[in-house]
Design an enzyme around this catalytic site. Structure first.
Site, PDB file in Angstrom:
ATOM      1  N   LYS A   1     -10.796  -0.313   6.421  1.00  0.00           N
ATOM      2  CA  LYS A   1     -10.456   1.100   6.623  1.00  0.00           C
ATOM      3  C   LYS A   1     -11.004   1.956   5.481  1.00  0.00           C
ATOM      4  O   LYS A   1     -11.603   3.006   5.720  1.00  0.00           O
ATOM      5  CB  LYS A   1      -8.930   1.233   6.735  1.00  0.00           C
ATOM      6  CG  LYS A   1      -8.441   2.650   6.973  1.00  0.00           C
ATOM      7  CD  LYS A   1      -7.100   2.665   7.666  1.00  0.00           C
ATOM      8  CE  LYS A   1      -5.962   2.211   6.774  1.00  0.00           C
ATOM      9  NZ  LYS A   1      -5.615   3.171   5.709  1.00  0.00           N
ATOM     10  N   ARG A  31       1.780  -0.290   8.907  1.00  0.00           N
ATOM     11  CA  ARG A  31       1.983  -1.555   8.207  1.00  0.00           C
ATOM     12  C   ARG A  31       3.444  -2.020   8.280  1.00  0.00           C
ATOM     13  O   ARG A  31       3.720  -3.222   8.227  1.00  0.00           O
ATOM     14  CB  ARG A  31       1.529  -1.453   6.756  1.00  0.00           C
ATOM     15  CG  ARG A  31       0.038  -1.174   6.649  1.00  0.00           C
ATOM     16  CD  ARG A  31      -0.537  -1.512   5.295  1.00  0.00           C
ATOM     17  NE  ARG A  31      -1.760  -0.779   5.049  1.00  0.00           N
ATOM     18  CZ  ARG A  31      -2.938  -1.037   5.621  1.00  0.00           C
ATOM     19  NH1 ARG A  31      -3.057  -2.025   6.476  1.00  0.00           N
ATOM     20  NH2 ARG A  31      -3.995  -0.301   5.348  1.00  0.00           N
ATOM     21  N   GLN A  39      -7.310   7.100  -3.990  1.00  0.00           N
ATOM     22  CA  GLN A  39      -7.553   8.344  -3.252  1.00  0.00           C
ATOM     23  C   GLN A  39      -7.775   9.501  -4.217  1.00  0.00           C
ATOM     24  O   GLN A  39      -8.671  10.327  -4.027  1.00  0.00           O
ATOM     25  CB  GLN A  39      -6.378   8.645  -2.315  1.00  0.00           C
ATOM     26  CG  GLN A  39      -6.271   7.631  -1.179  1.00  0.00           C
ATOM     27  CD  GLN A  39      -5.031   7.805  -0.333  1.00  0.00           C
ATOM     28  OE1 GLN A  39      -4.213   8.695  -0.583  1.00  0.00           O
ATOM     29  NE2 GLN A  39      -4.875   6.958   0.669  1.00  0.00           N
ATOM     30  N   SER A  61      -4.207   5.550  -8.236  1.00  0.00           N
ATOM     31  CA  SER A  61      -4.540   5.963  -6.872  1.00  0.00           C
ATOM     32  C   SER A  61      -6.045   6.089  -6.681  1.00  0.00           C
ATOM     33  O   SER A  61      -6.697   6.938  -7.290  1.00  0.00           O
ATOM     34  CB  SER A  61      -3.884   7.313  -6.549  1.00  0.00           C
ATOM     35  OG  SER A  61      -4.451   7.835  -5.358  1.00  0.00           O
ATOM     36  N   ASP A  82      -1.131  -2.149  -0.457  1.00  0.00           N
ATOM     37  CA  ASP A  82      -0.807  -2.001   0.968  1.00  0.00           C
ATOM     38  C   ASP A  82      -0.195  -3.267   1.559  1.00  0.00           C
ATOM     39  O   ASP A  82       0.217  -3.275   2.719  1.00  0.00           O
ATOM     40  CB  ASP A  82      -2.068  -1.642   1.760  1.00  0.00           C
ATOM     41  CG  ASP A  82      -2.548  -0.234   1.443  1.00  0.00           C
ATOM     42  OD1 ASP A  82      -1.718   0.595   1.015  1.00  0.00           O
ATOM     43  OD2 ASP A  82      -3.750   0.044   1.617  1.00  0.00           O
ATOM     44  N   ARG A  87       3.703  14.036   3.002  1.00  0.00           N
ATOM     45  CA  ARG A  87       3.217  13.331   1.799  1.00  0.00           C
ATOM     46  C   ARG A  87       2.708  14.299   0.735  1.00  0.00           C
ATOM     47  O   ARG A  87       2.226  15.386   1.044  1.00  0.00           O
ATOM     48  CB  ARG A  87       2.122  12.321   2.200  1.00  0.00           C
ATOM     49  CG  ARG A  87       2.679  11.240   3.116  1.00  0.00           C
ATOM     50  CD  ARG A  87       1.629  10.233   3.525  1.00  0.00           C
ATOM     51  NE  ARG A  87       1.200   9.409   2.410  1.00  0.00           N
ATOM     52  CZ  ARG A  87       0.228   8.504   2.502  1.00  0.00           C
ATOM     53  NH1 ARG A  87      -0.405   8.329   3.650  1.00  0.00           N
ATOM     54  NH2 ARG A  87      -0.109   7.784   1.454  1.00  0.00           N
TER      55      ARG A  87
HETATM   56  C1  S3P Z   1      -6.795   3.914  -0.231  1.00  0.00           C
HETATM   57  C2  S3P Z   1      -6.063   3.948  -1.391  1.00  0.00           C
HETATM   58  C3  S3P Z   1      -4.646   3.561  -1.482  1.00  0.00           C
HETATM   59  C4  S3P Z   1      -4.209   2.770  -0.238  1.00  0.00           C
HETATM   60  C5  S3P Z   1      -4.695   3.388   1.029  1.00  0.00           C
HETATM   61  C6  S3P Z   1      -6.217   3.433   1.037  1.00  0.00           C
HETATM   62  C7  S3P Z   1      -8.206   4.325  -0.267  1.00  0.00           C
HETATM   63  O1  S3P Z   1      -3.852   4.725  -1.567  1.00  0.00           O
HETATM   64  O2  S3P Z   1      -2.801   2.663  -0.222  1.00  0.00           O
HETATM   65  O3  S3P Z   1      -4.262   2.655   2.152  1.00  0.00           O
HETATM   66  O4  S3P Z   1      -8.962   4.018   0.692  1.00  0.00           O
HETATM   67  O5  S3P Z   1      -8.617   4.957  -1.258  1.00  0.00           O
HETATM   68  P1  S3P Z   1      -3.514   5.450  -2.966  1.00  0.00           P
HETATM   69  O6  S3P Z   1      -4.726   6.100  -3.468  1.00  0.00           O
HETATM   70  O7  S3P Z   1      -2.428   6.422  -2.618  1.00  0.00           O
HETATM   71  O8  S3P Z   1      -3.035   4.333  -3.854  1.00  0.00           O
END
Ligand code: S3P
Length: 448
Positions: free
Chosen positions: A28, A403, A176, A174, A327, A129
């Site tokens: 993903k 999940r 993200q 994070s 995750d 969120r």
């Molecule tokens: C992800 C980062 C993680 C993860 C999410 C996918 C990504 O989140 O939990 O399912 O692809 O960068 P966080 O950045 O909030 O840790």
């Protein structure tokens, strides 16, 4: 709003021994990034093995709304004809990212340094969120954001017309946040520096380098220092998306708790920033082996073989490993219930702000099925009942979280009594073939 449709209650009954090959879908995280960086290159990026779950399809739609051409050739093969760094057009409609925190946060970062305005929304989970973790660093580039109270979606982002590069220490572990800042830095002149104290998944760094950006990563006393030079011309790529370790977790864990099982899960991405669950399971005494290790598309990959493991012991999961398996804690907590002794999971505050509050969601469902769980703000523990000791028989809420739903379906496979999930529809966000894949191995799922 792209929701999950009507709630779909699902029940998981004690499974037959699981046997066979589980070909799980594409990663993903890598799928989102392929589409977004493809849109930032000039020319055709070809992607094979793209995850065609709702989250990624929402990102594909968003890239089209920002002006890239996205073509689905079928069978997981896609093309993106990008508009170049800084080439996004202003969208003429609201961008709906559905359930996807990764989608919305990475796309906000990508558009934040272009002189355009865009409004983002999502489903009830995503709209609850926190987004300040993204908009705070984006403000340093000169980006403006107006959202609901507490920095929630729907939210409008006004991109910076004359962005300045930033130096940003990510305050929470994070990927993200790190990725959003790097993607914003693409269209800022000069060097953008992102520092993370704990290493999180590094797909953005790897892929930016693959697309030809000037990016360096250094391990220093301050942490991992990532330096990106802005305004590169990104070159289109051929990307083969490896299969998702976070999806592989479900058939692997199901095999460990279902008597007589022997399952092969081939071609799984084992990037060290993602593989923590598998090492944790091995530490617990799981019969889990890595076969045929190799490299594919710049990522380490192997075939996983998981066999029924009645002798697993509870452990203290090292907090330093948390980011590499963030995750996977929900399904790990299910395995922990089938182990002997207590499993302690600490340093996991981030679980509280995922698609659901995952500590709360799992604690409720585990307790409803006869398992003892203890919890604090940033930790939780599960008391194992041994290989055949989980009573089951309860109903679990999935809280719009794929999940959580899949974890409880796995629990029902080894429990003494069936386990029901109130709504399995969120599963399609990340693992659209979960039901046929698991029943093909020997799972017994029914719909109410
Ligand atoms: C992800 C980062 C993680 C993860 C999410 C996918 C990504 O989140 O939990 O399912 O692809 O960068 P966080 O950045 O909030 O840790």
């Amino acid at each position: 709003m792209s929701g999950h449709g009507t709630p779909t209650p699902m029940t998981s009954h004690r499974a037959e021994p699981l046997k066979g090959v589980a070909e799980v879908p594409g990663d993903k995280s890598i799928s989102h990034r392929s589409l977004i960086l493809g849109a930032m290159a000039i020319g055709e990026t070809r992607i094979s093995g793209l995850l065609e779950g709702d989250d990624v399809l929402d990102t594909a739609k968003a890239m089209q709304t920002f002006g890239a051409e996205v073509v689905n050739h079928g069978g997981g093969n896609w093309s993106v004809f990008g508009v170049g760094v800084g080439g996004f057009a202003e969208p003429d409609q609201v961008i709906d990212c559905g359930n996807s925190g990764t989608g919305v946060r990475l796309i906000m970062g990508t558009m934040a340094t272009s002189p355009i305005t865009a409004t983002f929304t999502g489903d009830a989970s995503l709209n609850g969120r926190p987004m300040a973790r993204i908009t705070d660093p984006l403000a340093l580039f000169g980006t403006k954001a107006v959202g609901r109270k507490g920095g929630r979606l729907p939210m409008t982002i006004v991109g910076a017309a004359e962005p300045t590069p930033v130096r940003y220490v990510v305050p929470v572990p994070s990927a993200q946040v790190k990725s959003a800042v790097l993607l914003a830095g693409l269209n800022a002149p000069g060097k953008t520096v992102v520092i993370e104290k704990e290493a999180t998944r590094d797909h953005s760094e790897r892929m930016l380098a693959g697309f030809g950006a000037e990016i360096t990563v250094e391990d220093t006393e301050e942490g991992r220092v990532i330096t990106l030079t802005g305004r590169p011309e990104l070159k289109p790529q051929e990307i083969a998306v490896p299969r998702d370790p976070s999806s592989a977790a479900f058939p692997v864990c199901a095999a460990l708790i279902t008597p007589g099982s022997d399952v092969l899960v081939p071609g799984i991405g084992l990037n060290p920033t993602r593989a923590g669950l598998f090492y944790t399971l091995q530490d617990m005494g799981a019969d889990l082996t890595f076969e045929n290790p190799r490299e594919e598309g710049g990522e380490p990959v192997a075939d996983l073989r998981a066999k029924y493991s009645p002798d697993m012991q509870g452990i203290e999961v090292p907090p330093a490993r948390a980011a590499s398996m963030i995750d996977e804690y929900p399904v790990l907590s299910v395995v922990a219930a089938f182990a002997s002794g207590t499993t302690m999971m600490a340093g996991v505050k981030e679980l509280r702000v995922k698609e659901s509050d995952r500590i709360d969601a799992m604690a409720r469902g585990l307790r409803a099925n006869g398992v003892t769980v203890d919890e604090g703000e940033d930790w939780w523990s599960v008391d194992g009942l041994g290989p055949d000791g989980v009573p089951g028989g309860g109903t679990c809420e999935s809280f719009l979280d794929h999940r959580i739903a899949m974890s409880f379906m796995v629990m029902g496979m080894g429990a003494q009594n069936p386990v029901t999930v109130d709504d399995g529809s969120p599963i399609t966000t990340s693992f659209p073939i979960f039901e046929p894949l698991m029943t093909g191995l020997g799972a017994k799922f029914t719909r109410a």
